[in-house]
Scaffold this motif. Sequence first.
Motif, short mmCIF file in Angstrom:
data_model
loop_
_atom_site.label_atom_id
_atom_site.label_comp_id
_atom_site.label_asym_id
_atom_site.label_seq_id
_atom_site.Cartn_x
_atom_site.Cartn_y
_atom_site.Cartn_z
N SER A 1 0.19 13.23 -12.64
CA SER A 1 -1.52 13.54 -12.67
C SER A 1 -2.22 12.27 -13.17
CB SER A 1 -1.72 14.98 -13.33
OG SER A 1 -1.12 16.02 -13.06
N VAL A 2 -1.71 11.61 -14.23
CA VAL A 2 -2.31 10.52 -14.86
C VAL A 2 -2.25 9.19 -13.63
CG1 VAL A 2 -2.29 8.73 -16.49
CG2 VAL A 2 -1.93 11.05 -17.36
N ILE A 3 -1.30 9.21 -13.23
CA ILE A 3 -1.04 8.19 -12.18
C ILE A 3 -2.14 8.34 -11.04
CG2 ILE A 3 0.48 6.83 -10.36
CD1 ILE A 3 2.88 7.35 -12.28
N ARG A 4 -2.03 9.61 -10.61
CA ARG A 4 -3.04 9.89 -9.50
C ARG A 4 -4.44 9.58 -9.75
NH1 ARG A 4 -0.02 15.34 -9.08
NH2 ARG A 4 1.74 14.75 -7.46
N HIS A 5 -4.75 10.05 -11.12
CA HIS A 5 -6.15 9.83 -11.41
C HIS A 5 -6.47 8.46 -11.80
CE1 HIS A 5 -9.57 11.59 -13.88
NE2 HIS A 5 -9.62 10.60 -14.88
N LEU A 6 -5.59 7.78 -12.18
CA LEU A 6 -5.59 6.08 -12.41
C LEU A 6 -5.91 5.51 -10.96
CD1 LEU A 6 -3.27 5.35 -15.04
CD2 LEU A 6 -5.51 5.19 -15.28
N LEU A 7 -5.21 5.83 -10.13
CA LEU A 7 -5.39 5.21 -8.56
C LEU A 7 -6.57 5.54 -7.98
CD1 LEU A 7 -1.87 6.34 -6.99
CD2 LEU A 7 -2.59 3.83 -7.82
N GLN B 1 12.26 8.34 -9.22
CA GLN B 1 12.27 8.61 -7.68
C GLN B 1 11.09 9.23 -7.22
OE1 GLN B 1 16.35 9.82 -6.47
NE2 GLN B 1 17.24 8.61 -8.05
N PRO B 2 10.75 10.45 -7.70
CA PRO B 2 9.40 11.15 -7.16
C PRO B 2 8.23 10.18 -7.38
CG PRO B 2 10.31 12.33 -9.56
CD PRO B 2 11.44 11.30 -8.93
N ILE B 3 8.32 9.30 -8.34
CA ILE B 3 7.08 8.59 -8.78
C ILE B 3 6.86 7.53 -7.55
CG2 ILE B 3 5.89 6.78 -10.00
CD1 ILE B 3 6.79 8.38 -12.60
N LEU B 4 8.03 7.02 -7.27
CA LEU B 4 8.16 5.74 -6.43
C LEU B 4 7.98 6.36 -4.97
CD1 LEU B 4 9.06 3.90 -8.33
CD2 LEU B 4 10.65 2.86 -6.85
N THR B 5 8.53 7.59 -4.73
CA THR B 5 8.36 8.26 -3.51
C THR B 5 6.76 8.48 -3.24
OG1 THR B 5 10.46 9.20 -3.84
CG2 THR B 5 9.07 10.36 -1.85
N GLU B 6 6.28 9.06 -4.31
CA GLU B 6 4.84 9.35 -4.09
C GLU B 6 4.03 7.96 -3.69
OE1 GLU B 6 3.05 12.31 -6.42
OE2 GLU B 6 1.09 11.38 -6.20
N LEU B 7 4.28 7.03 -4.54
CA LEU B 7 3.56 5.96 -4.40
C LEU B 7 3.86 5.04 -3.08
CD1 LEU B 7 3.75 4.35 -8.24
CD2 LEU B 7 1.52 5.29 -7.31
N PHE B 8 5.11 5.24 -2.70
CA PHE B 8 5.38 4.54 -1.33
C PHE B 8 4.66 5.11 -0.12
CE2 PHE B 8 9.65 2.92 -3.04
CZ PHE B 8 9.20 1.62 -3.32
N ASP B 9 4.26 6.56 -0.43
CA ASP B 9 3.78 7.22 0.52
C ASP B 9 2.23 6.77 0.71
OD1 ASP B 9 5.77 8.67 1.27
OD2 ASP B 9 5.39 10.38 0.04
N LEU B 10 1.59 6.58 -0.42
CA LEU B 10 0.17 5.96 -0.49
C LEU B 10 0.00 4.52 -0.07
CD1 LEU B 10 -0.63 7.70 -4.08
CD2 LEU B 10 -1.45 8.30 -1.92
N GLN B 11 1.17 4.09 0.28
CA GLN B 11 1.09 2.56 0.49
C GLN B 11 0.86 1.79 -0.67
OE1 GLN B 11 2.02 0.60 3.67
NE2 GLN B 11 3.12 2.49 3.63
N ARG C 1 14.41 2.70 0.73
CA ARG C 1 12.82 2.77 0.69
C ARG C 1 12.23 1.66 -0.02
NH1 ARG C 1 9.11 7.18 0.82
NH2 ARG C 1 7.41 6.37 2.21
N ILE C 2 12.91 1.36 -1.06
CA ILE C 2 12.47 0.31 -2.02
C ILE C 2 12.51 -0.87 -1.22
CG2 ILE C 2 12.63 -1.13 -3.73
CD1 ILE C 2 13.54 1.31 -5.63
N PHE C 3 14.01 -1.26 -0.56
CA PHE C 3 13.93 -2.74 0.00
C PHE C 3 13.19 -2.63 1.57
CE2 PHE C 3 17.37 -2.62 -3.02
CZ PHE C 3 17.44 -3.89 -3.16
N SER C 4 12.82 -1.65 1.99
CA SER C 4 12.11 -1.67 3.13
C SER C 4 10.46 -1.76 2.95
CB SER C 4 12.49 -0.38 4.08
OG SER C 4 11.56 0.75 3.26
N TYR C 5 10.42 -1.56 1.55
CA TYR C 5 8.74 -1.71 1.14
C TYR C 5 8.44 -2.89 0.51
CZ TYR C 5 4.88 0.47 -0.96
OH TYR C 5 3.41 0.77 -1.29
#
Lengths: 322, 203
Positions: free
Chosen positions: A120-126, A146-156, A177-181
């Motif tokens: 929630s804090v990360i979403r708020h800061l973004l 893993q869930p944090i990175l997945t969410e942040l990757f989804d947000l580009q 995912r990390i290496f493709s990103y």
Amino acid sequence: MPPFPLLHLPQLVLFEVFKSLSIGEKFKLSLCSKKISTQINNARLYSQKAVVALDILRKKISVLCKNGQDNCEIFTYPNSGKSRDSNAQQFSIACCSVSAVSIPIGIKIFCKNHEEGFLSVIRHLLKMFQCKMSTGRYCWRQELFQPILTELFDLQQEFGTITVGLHETVDHNVLNRIFSYLGLVEGLEIPSVNFLPPSFFIPIFPPWPRRRIIIESNSSWLTLDILFTCTCSYIDIANTNLENKKLDEILTHWKAGGFPNLEYLQIGSTKFKRDGDPILGMVPNEWEDQITIRTDDGSKTAEVHIRRNNLVMDTLLIGLNF
Amino acid sequence: MTSPASSSEVKYLIESSEGNTFDVSGAALRQSNTFNAMFLNIGADGPIPFTDYNEATLKKVFEYCEHSVNEENYSGPKHQDDLSKWDLNFFNEMDQKMFIDVINASNFLDIERLTSYCCERIARMLRGKNTQEMIKVITLPTAEELEAKQKVEEKKAAAAKKVAEKAAETAEKTETLEELPVQQLVQTTRNKLTRKYLSFSNE
């Protein structure tokens, strides 16, 4: 003095006021009401750029301004800790109800659980800042990584640095995912995890990170064909299986104009031999100190030396293009 | 009487919401980017209508401009602690209503230095406070109040359009007197006006 009608100000003035506040003040102000939070979010592009460092282990999110003079630390705790602090007040962050307590260096957030609070804090800061994220050195060992990175990757989302260990506990899909990103990541660090069983995962490049690649773990998979595609300015790869001849080819490649962005190169090799094939025309044992080399077109100069038994080429470029 | 000349001696007539007019020096008025975009090079034929603001507010704003005429060029926001004694008195003698009116007028006139100091002063109200304390310092508006604010913004955009039309009208008159250089000037002014108007409309 009566309360000040902040939201009655014209939007540009409001944006200017937000800009005058520190990161911590702005974060605390954003908790006052949803309307204020929305206005702060509207001013996001007008706001200071922030580096958000995630320290999952210590449950801490550090938000730093790029000039380093302004920072705020946000700690997240499960709700059970709230009872200990009678100053906790109820607020809403990214649609999540939390309790918060101000502390001199930032704020403590109490949420249903650590994961929900952190996300929630990360979403708020973004929404508030133009953020560049960085993960702490040991974050990859935490479940939340893993869930944090997945969410942040989804947000580009752009990253400053991602540190990840190549270890079997890290899902290969996440690693892929990390290496493709990496095109959106400035620096990638792969620490040595010798104390843990090795991973069978083999990184795939390109894309390379935009600036820095640091690999401390086993890099026996590295071939010259892969390395020559690297566009980073800082390359530090240990534990390769490149022999003297291949190491010599790296320097030849640079002299011919390869690695156009390179500022620093260090390659460690388990196959390096001091009395083996010559590098730069000399058997490594004959090297007395550093050797200065120049690109074929004469535009760049570098100093090369060998350190310890493993061959480590420590290339410090001097002169042009920096 | 107004004149297109750039001498600091030139006085311009300003019209307030009450229909009253008063003089402001060209040097003071030039601190307003809105004025610069509209009238600086072509002059104004008659009073300049800033009729969305009352006389007291406009006089207060231009009092600041007159005072800062001789100060060095503005180089970005100044910390409140760096304000001169005169600046501090200027702000301290205003009540909250006047302060808000001055911010609004300064924002409309685009007077960077004054707007920036006002913003810093507001930021200072919030500085060093926790969320609970901030809530006490600020009023959180109701939906009706926000709607009213929206209407005020629309009204201001209409006022900006009115001022722009006035400037364009003046520019056209000037166009008939002089040939090519003036035409270029008019075109430039029109472009600036269009940009200004669009920025108000977009707010």
